[in-house]
Design a protein around this motif. Sequence first.
Motif, short mmCIF file in Angstrom:
data_model
loop_
_atom_site.label_atom_id
_atom_site.label_comp_id
_atom_site.label_asym_id
_atom_site.label_seq_id
_atom_site.Cartn_x
_atom_site.Cartn_y
_atom_site.Cartn_z
N PRO A 52 37.08 47.12 30.72
CA PRO A 52 36.48 45.89 30.18
C PRO A 52 36.52 44.66 31.07
CG PRO A 52 37.55 47.07 28.41
CD PRO A 52 37.87 47.82 29.68
N PRO A 53 37.62 44.34 31.77
CA PRO A 53 37.57 43.14 32.61
C PRO A 53 36.50 43.21 33.69
CG PRO A 53 39.84 43.83 32.27
CD PRO A 53 38.97 44.94 31.75
N TYR A 54 36.24 44.40 34.20
CA TYR A 54 35.21 44.56 35.22
C TYR A 54 33.82 44.26 34.65
CZ TYR A 54 38.77 46.81 38.13
OH TYR A 54 39.90 47.07 38.88
N TYR A 55 33.53 44.83 33.49
CA TYR A 55 32.24 44.58 32.86
C TYR A 55 32.12 43.12 32.42
CZ TYR A 55 31.03 49.54 32.74
OH TYR A 55 30.71 50.83 33.10
N ALA A 56 33.22 42.53 31.97
CA ALA A 56 33.19 41.13 31.55
C ALA A 56 32.80 40.22 32.71
CB ALA A 56 34.55 40.71 31.00
N LEU A 57 33.33 40.48 33.89
CA LEU A 57 32.99 39.66 35.06
C LEU A 57 31.59 39.96 35.56
CD1 LEU A 57 36.35 39.61 37.05
CD2 LEU A 57 35.41 37.84 35.56
N ALA A 58 31.14 41.21 35.47
CA ALA A 58 29.79 41.56 35.89
C ALA A 58 28.75 40.80 35.08
CB ALA A 58 29.56 43.07 35.76
N ALA A 59 29.04 40.53 33.82
CA ALA A 59 28.11 39.79 32.97
C ALA A 59 28.09 38.30 33.28
CB ALA A 59 28.48 40.00 31.49
N ARG A 60 29.12 37.81 33.96
CA ARG A 60 29.32 36.38 34.10
C ARG A 60 29.18 35.83 35.52
NH1 ARG A 60 32.54 38.07 29.71
NH2 ARG A 60 32.78 36.51 28.05
N LEU A 61 29.45 36.66 36.52
CA LEU A 61 29.55 36.15 37.89
C LEU A 61 28.43 36.68 38.77
CD1 LEU A 61 33.40 36.48 38.53
CD2 LEU A 61 32.13 34.58 37.49
N ASP A 62 27.87 35.81 39.57
CA ASP A 62 26.83 36.18 40.52
C ASP A 62 27.47 36.82 41.75
OD1 ASP A 62 24.29 36.34 41.63
OD2 ASP A 62 24.48 34.41 42.63
N GLY A 63 27.00 38.00 42.12
CA GLY A 63 27.53 38.66 43.30
C GLY A 63 28.82 39.42 43.09
N PHE A 64 29.27 39.54 41.83
CA PHE A 64 30.52 40.26 41.56
C PHE A 64 30.37 41.74 41.89
CE2 PHE A 64 32.89 42.98 38.59
CZ PHE A 64 34.18 42.63 38.93
N THR A 65 31.44 42.33 42.41
CA THR A 65 31.53 43.77 42.58
C THR A 65 32.86 44.24 42.00
OG1 THR A 65 32.63 43.69 44.74
CG2 THR A 65 30.20 43.67 44.73
N PRO A 66 32.92 45.45 41.46
CA PRO A 66 34.20 45.95 40.94
C PRO A 66 35.30 45.94 41.98
CG PRO A 66 32.40 47.36 40.22
CD PRO A 66 31.82 46.40 41.22
N GLU A 67 34.94 46.17 43.23
CA GLU A 67 35.95 46.20 44.29
C GLU A 67 36.65 44.85 44.45
OE1 GLU A 67 33.29 49.50 44.54
OE2 GLU A 67 32.84 47.35 44.54
N GLU A 68 35.95 43.76 44.11
CA GLU A 68 36.58 42.44 44.23
C GLU A 68 37.76 42.31 43.28
OE1 GLU A 68 35.48 37.65 43.95
OE2 GLU A 68 34.00 39.16 43.31
N LEU A 69 37.57 42.65 42.02
CA LEU A 69 38.68 42.57 41.07
C LEU A 69 39.75 43.60 41.39
CD1 LEU A 69 40.11 41.60 38.55
CD2 LEU A 69 38.56 43.02 37.17
N SER A 70 39.33 44.81 41.75
CA SER A 70 40.31 45.84 42.09
C SER A 70 41.18 45.40 43.27
CB SER A 70 39.58 47.14 42.41
OG SER A 70 40.46 48.24 42.45
N GLY A 71 40.57 44.74 44.24
CA GLY A 71 41.34 44.24 45.38
C GLY A 71 42.35 43.20 44.97
N LEU A 72 41.97 42.33 44.05
CA LEU A 72 42.90 41.31 43.57
C LEU A 72 44.09 41.94 42.86
CD1 LEU A 72 40.36 38.68 42.16
CD2 LEU A 72 41.80 38.41 44.19
#
Length: 369
Positions: A52-72
């Motif tokens: 869910p956090p990945y999909y939540a950010l995909a709906a909200r952020l321009d240019g988001f990739t799952p790898e960005e959150l996973s890296g954090l």
Amino acid sequence: MTKAKTPTAPVLDTRALNRATLDRQLLLRRSPLSARAGIEHLLGLQAQNVKPPYYALAARLDGFTPEELSGLMAERAVVRIVTMRSTIHTHTAADCLTLQPLVQAARDRELGNFRRGLVGVDLDRLASLARELVEAEPRTMKELREALLVEWPDADPQALAIAARCKLPLVQVTPRGLWGRSGQVALTTAEHWLGRPAEPAPTPDATVLRYLAAFGPASVKDMQTWAGLTRLREAFERLRPQLVTFYDPNGVELFDLPDAPRPAADTPAPPRFLPEFDNLLLSHADRTRVVPPEYWGRAWQGNVAHRTFLVDGFLAGVWKLDGHHLVVEPFGRLTKAQRDEVTAEGARMLDTMHKGTSYDIRFGTVVGP
């Protein structure tokens, strides 16, 4: 009979509240914020499940990739921990160390529900022992139960593990939570995982201001629902001189930041695909600003929450990935233009979250009550 008091502040109708909330939630237009900044602005993301956090950010952020959150998460810049409403959230490291102490009262209430299984248990001793165990090496809840049961063999095993979770700020260590990885839930303390001590709990006043920036305009009960806390009226009253007030259509007083965005009620709101448990649907006492009354309860089935989508800013149906199909199931009839917009947004979401994988987009049977 006492005559009802006539509101003196402006009234915000449901659509005006909807647009204001969507703007704060970064759902009117995608934000250029980084994933870390987005999570900080939103005060965390609901995260009972990994995705869910990945999909939540995909709906909200321009240019988001799952790898960005996973890296954090791999860098320990963000963590998974039980906070608001006694549920797991993804927070920045800084918020993990401050918001968790703020909402500790809810953990204390939760602990009270297990007191019958903790008769004779010294809770301070339990917290100390549990800290030693999980800081020696991350432990699963099963491992924690078994280790604590050696000390208190007559106690309820589940209650012992829950008590440890309530008394300590336990984070889920990676690889749990990483995109495309799997891992069981293993726990250690936030201080140990992040390599620094917990911060003093922020004042309720500071968190009120942040809540309004992400979820406002809002009532006292709205924030109490979001936080799982009570007795926040005093904080709102202290802040009243620096806030503006409105009323909702039912005469409930709403507070807001003076300079916060409050778009016109007719501002276009594109479709958005949201994960299960998205905070947009869980963070107000009165959810009609997002959930039409006729659709109340339709995003849930028992204890299971469905993934949802918005049309014109409001809950409009549920969606799922079934094999290589994105199945969209609306609660009501959509116009051709709305179906085209939902299809385009679905394709964009799939390209963000599952790049290189081919999906068909299908509209399923209209979901009835």
